[in-house]
Design an enzyme around this catalytic site. Structure first.
Site, mmCIF file in Angstrom:
data_model
loop_
_atom_site.group_PDB
_atom_site.id
_atom_site.type_symbol
_atom_site.label_atom_id
_atom_site.label_comp_id
_atom_site.label_asym_id
_atom_site.label_seq_id
_atom_site.Cartn_x
_atom_site.Cartn_y
_atom_site.Cartn_z
ATOM 1 N N ARG A 1 0.873 -1.182 0.000
ATOM 2 C CA ARG A 1 0.000 0.000 0.000
ATOM 3 C C ARG A 1 0.912 1.235 0.000
ATOM 4 N NH1 ARG A 1 -3.087 -2.796 4.899
ATOM 5 N NH2 ARG A 1 -4.451 -4.167 3.708
ATOM 6 N N ARG B 1 -12.701 -9.704 1.568
ATOM 7 C CA ARG B 1 -12.286 -9.723 2.973
ATOM 8 C C ARG B 1 -13.482 -9.922 3.904
ATOM 9 N NH1 ARG B 1 -6.739 -6.964 4.103
ATOM 10 N NH2 ARG B 1 -5.703 -7.445 2.170
ATOM 11 N N ARG C 1 -11.157 2.650 6.253
ATOM 12 C CA ARG C 1 -9.692 2.643 6.147
ATOM 13 C C ARG C 1 -9.266 3.048 4.738
ATOM 14 N NH1 ARG C 1 -6.418 -2.760 7.671
ATOM 15 N NH2 ARG C 1 -7.113 -3.393 5.599
#
Ligand SMILES: Nc1ncnc2c1ncn2[C@@H]1O[C@H](COP(=O)(O)OP(=O)(O)OP(=O)(O)O)[C@@H](O)[C@H]1O
Ligand SMILES: Nc1nc2c(ncn2[C@@H]2O[C@H](COP(=O)(O)O)[C@@H](O)[C@H]2O)c(=O)[nH]1
Length: 399
Positions: free
Chosen positions: A176, A280, A269
């Site tokens: 990321r 997820r 997030r």
């Protein structure tokens, strides 16, 4: 297999106690195991070898075998002594070293070695470095993506910087924006990671949300070698594998207050694509079920209010204000000289070092107590204690 070496085992079994037998090739020791095999430890035919060589002689057939050697290997040393501890392990003590590098276990028939012999269909031995002192158990933290594991771990590491160290996992997923290679993860090619898995470099690994993640043995050991308590942030499959491994740890599952709140945190997030978030969340259902019912976890904490959950986490780790003020991680070293002899007395090894050298902190004789060792290959062997004849000089008193 079967090639005769340039030296004769009987020479090594002669009057030389526990090795310290120096010839043109360096130091060699020969240890008989279960009357059927002799393990020759020491100088290798190949001078460029970067570790202590191992050969096995089958006594009944006079056949020589070069085993597959697993575990973290010791660097060669000018001298070493060796002594059998039980039918499973040989203790190798490197001369002219300090105690952070002196004690090595050569596993010849432990559960791990037996498993690897079956897997590879050949002779296998495994090195495990001996660590002085009782290290705190590593902490495994699991829970669905977005529950707050990373947030809780960051708080712990911030408040107790000298006590905890993070196990940096390997992953095949892309970094990321804010993530650094070697800090957050070791970002790795799939083919490289697959080869490392085959070479038994991983304590555990799992396919998580479409990528491969894994904890290398090295990642856990570098933390322990600094005298710190290791924290692993891994998924439930990984936690189960660690539970089945030789690493004794505390297992904590972090649960969200509700599925809706988990989804909210994951979306807020903002690090995953819509597709990744869906994946997820889908996986979170199974993880929540397994986490709450698998029997893998010692503690289940609900991360509703962050501060409350953090306080609970500290409580299960036995942390309080008194602990914070007595944090320490420095361990002084004992010197094992080039020349020394070893003998076994019950669960202790008497190491006779001969000359006292105060400058080098060398003592005349000391006892190495291995009665309460834990762990072993493919990781470290912990819980060794050293006592001088004048009293204990183990890790606790060396600071
Ligand atoms: N108790 C809490 N209340 C509200 N928000 C929280 C709480 N704990 C963590 N968060 C937030 O939730 C988000 C996810 O947290 P975090 O990244 O720590 O999750 P994680 O479990 O480590 O996820 P992953 O497994 O994907 O790495 C972050 O934005 C974090 O700030
Ligand atoms: N089995 C393992 N799981 C791991 C490891 N490192 C991280 N994880 C888990 O993966 C997911 C996703 O992490 P993210 O950084 O991509 O958000 C999360 O549940 C981690 O706990 C590992 O080494 N082994």
């Amino acid at each position: 297999m079967g090639e005769a070496p340039a030296f004769v085992v009987d020479d090594l079994n002669g009057n030389v106690p526990n090795g310290l037998h120096l010839n043109s090739k360096g130091c060699e020791t020969a240890i008989s195991v279960a009357c059927s095999k002799t393990y020759v430890i020491g100088a290798s035919e190949n001078e460029s070898e970067s570790t202590i060589g191992i050969r096995i002689l089958y006594k009944s057939t006079n056949e020589w075998v070069i085993p597959v050697v697993l575990g973290t290997k010791p660097k060669p040393s000018k001298s070493h002594s060796a002594i059998i501890l039980d039918e499973d392990r040989i203790l190798v003590i490197k001369g002219n070293t300090t105690s952070d590098d002196s004690f090595w276990f050569l596993e010849v028939n432990t559960a791990f070695v037996k498993e690897q012999k079956m897997r590879l269909g050949t002779e296998v031995v495994a090195w495990s470095k001996g660590i002085i002192g009782e290290a705190e158990k590593p902490v495994v933290i699991s829970g669905p993506s977005g529950v707050g594991k990373g947030t809780l771990i960051s708080k712990l590491m911030e408040e107790f910087p000298s006590m905890f160290g993070f196990s940096v996992s390997h992953t095949t997923r892309a970094p990321r924006n804010n993530e650094q290679n070697g800090v957050h993860y070791h970002f790795t090619e799939l083919s490289v990671m697959e080869k490392d898995i085959k070479d038994v470099k991983f304590l555990e690994f799992a396919a998580v949300h479409g990528n491969l993640y894994g904890t290398s043995i090295e990642a856990v050991e570098v933390v322990a070698d600094k005298g710190k308590r290791c924290i692993l942030d891994i998924d439930v499959q990984g936690a189960r594998s660690v539970r089945d491994s030789s690493l004794e740890a505390i297992f904590i599952f972090i649960s969200p207050p509700s599925f809706e709140e988990l989804e909210k945190r994951l979306r807020a997030r903002g690090t995953e694509s819509q597709e990744q978030i869906e994946k997820r969340l889908q996986n979170a259902k199974a993880e929540l079920e397994q986490g709450n019912s698998s029997g893998v976890f010692d503690h289940i904490l609900v991360n509703d209010d962050l501060e409350t959950c953090y306080e609970e986490l500290k409580k299960v780790l036995g942390l309080n204000d008194a602990v914070r003020s007595t944090q320490k991680s420095v361990i002084d070293l004992v010197h094992v000289p080039l020349e020394h002899t070893v003998s076994k007395i019950n669960q202790k090894i008497l190491i006779n070092c001969g000359i006292v050298d105060r400058e080098q902190l060398t003592i005349n004789k000391f006892l190495l107590d291995f009665a309460s060792v834990k762990g072993g290959a493919p990781g470290r062997t912990r819980g060794l204690n050293i006592y001088s004849l004048n009293g204990m000089i183990g890790a606790q008193n060396l600071s």
